[in-house]
Write a protein that holds these residues in place. Structure first.
Motif, short mmCIF file in Angstrom:
data_model
loop_
_atom_site.label_atom_id
_atom_site.label_comp_id
_atom_site.label_asym_id
_atom_site.label_seq_id
_atom_site.Cartn_x
_atom_site.Cartn_y
_atom_site.Cartn_z
N GLY A 98 8.33 14.48 -6.94
CA GLY A 98 7.90 13.28 -7.65
C GLY A 98 9.00 12.24 -7.74
N MET A 99 10.23 12.68 -7.97
CA MET A 99 11.34 11.73 -8.03
C MET A 99 11.61 11.10 -6.67
SD MET A 99 12.06 11.60 -11.14
CE MET A 99 13.59 10.72 -11.20
N ILE A 100 11.52 11.88 -5.61
CA ILE A 100 11.70 11.33 -4.26
C ILE A 100 10.60 10.33 -3.95
CG2 ILE A 100 11.64 11.93 -1.80
CD1 ILE A 100 13.13 14.51 -2.56
N ALA A 101 9.36 10.65 -4.33
CA ALA A 101 8.25 9.72 -4.10
C ALA A 101 8.45 8.43 -4.88
CB ALA A 101 6.92 10.38 -4.49
N GLN A 102 8.94 8.52 -6.10
CA GLN A 102 9.22 7.32 -6.88
C GLN A 102 10.34 6.49 -6.25
OE1 GLN A 102 7.62 6.02 -9.45
NE2 GLN A 102 6.18 7.70 -9.71
N LEU A 109 0.83 -1.20 0.00
CA LEU A 109 0.00 0.00 0.00
C LEU A 109 0.87 1.26 0.00
CD1 LEU A 109 -2.79 1.27 0.12
CD2 LEU A 109 -2.65 1.12 2.61
N SER A 110 1.93 1.24 0.78
CA SER A 110 2.84 2.40 0.80
C SER A 110 3.46 2.64 -0.58
CB SER A 110 3.95 2.18 1.83
OG SER A 110 3.42 2.10 3.12
N ALA A 111 3.82 1.56 -1.26
CA ALA A 111 4.41 1.70 -2.59
C ALA A 111 3.39 2.25 -3.59
CB ALA A 111 4.95 0.36 -3.08
N ILE A 112 2.15 1.79 -3.50
CA ILE A 112 1.12 2.26 -4.43
C ILE A 112 0.84 3.74 -4.21
CG2 ILE A 112 -1.35 2.07 -4.97
CD1 ILE A 112 -1.08 -0.95 -4.51
N VAL A 113 0.73 4.16 -2.95
CA VAL A 113 0.48 5.57 -2.65
C VAL A 113 1.65 6.43 -3.11
CG1 VAL A 113 0.16 7.23 -0.78
CG2 VAL A 113 -1.12 5.09 -0.77
N ALA A 114 2.87 6.00 -2.80
CA ALA A 114 4.05 6.78 -3.19
C ALA A 114 4.18 6.86 -4.71
CB ALA A 114 5.31 6.16 -2.59
N ARG A 115 3.90 5.77 -5.40
CA ARG A 115 3.99 5.79 -6.86
C ARG A 115 2.95 6.72 -7.45
NH1 ARG A 115 4.48 0.55 -7.51
NH2 ARG A 115 6.72 0.71 -7.23
N SER A 116 1.73 6.71 -6.90
CA SER A 116 0.67 7.60 -7.39
C SER A 116 1.02 9.06 -7.15
CB SER A 116 -0.66 7.26 -6.71
OG SER A 116 -1.02 5.93 -6.96
N VAL A 117 1.51 9.36 -5.96
CA VAL A 117 1.91 10.74 -5.66
C VAL A 117 3.05 11.17 -6.58
CG1 VAL A 117 3.00 12.18 -3.89
CG2 VAL A 117 1.08 10.71 -3.29
N GLY A 118 3.98 10.26 -6.82
CA GLY A 118 5.10 10.58 -7.70
C GLY A 118 4.66 10.88 -9.12
N ILE A 119 3.75 10.07 -9.63
CA ILE A 119 3.27 10.28 -11.00
C ILE A 119 2.56 11.62 -11.12
CG2 ILE A 119 1.57 9.46 -12.69
CD1 ILE A 119 2.35 6.60 -11.78
N VAL A 120 1.69 11.92 -10.15
CA VAL A 120 0.94 13.18 -10.20
C VAL A 120 1.88 14.38 -10.06
CG1 VAL A 120 -0.76 14.57 -8.94
CG2 VAL A 120 -1.23 12.16 -9.42
N ALA A 121 2.85 14.28 -9.14
CA ALA A 121 3.77 15.40 -8.93
C ALA A 121 4.64 15.65 -10.17
CB ALA A 121 4.65 15.14 -7.71
N ILE A 122 5.12 14.59 -10.80
CA ILE A 122 5.94 14.75 -12.00
C ILE A 122 5.11 15.32 -13.14
CG2 ILE A 122 7.21 13.47 -13.77
CD1 ILE A 122 8.26 11.68 -11.49
N ALA A 123 3.90 14.83 -13.32
CA ALA A 123 3.05 15.36 -14.39
C ALA A 123 2.74 16.84 -14.17
CB ALA A 123 1.75 14.55 -14.46
#
Length: 93
Positions: free
Chosen positions: A73-77, A31-45
């Motif tokens: 976004g990169m840190i979240a990824q 769950l932590s990975a899914i949330v971080a990946r989603s936040v990363g994608i949105v922040a980078i976009a």
């Protein structure tokens, strides 16, 4: 309601399930990975979109905002990758 019907226990005594336990709770790495990946994608976009606007208006603060979003976004990824690695290690053990 009479005095004998009133519960005079303290909040701590009444809610034993809310007491902190001494056993560590398992971490939900997936769950932590899914949330971080989603936040990363949105922040980078958002960083790219705001960065394009900032390039049209170089005197504004939008370039710095876009850079901050890209770094976030990169840190979240990176954290999502860390969570994925920890999850695989946890599954193998």
């Amino acid at each position: 309601m009479s005095v004998s019907e009133i519960d005079l226990r303290s909040n701590d005594e009444y809610h034993r399930s809310m007491q902190p336990s001494n056993t560590p709770s398992p971490r939900n790495w997936r769950l932590s990975a899914i949330v971080a990946r989603s936040v990363g994608i949105v922040a980078i976009a958002l960083g790219f979109v705001i960065g394009m606007y900032g390039l049209d208006h170089p005197e504004s603060h939008w370039l710095q905002t876009a850079l901050g979003l890209l770094v976030t976004g990169m840190i979240a990824q990176g954290y999502a990758l860390y969570c994925s690695i920890k999850r695989i290690q946890h599954l193998k053990s």
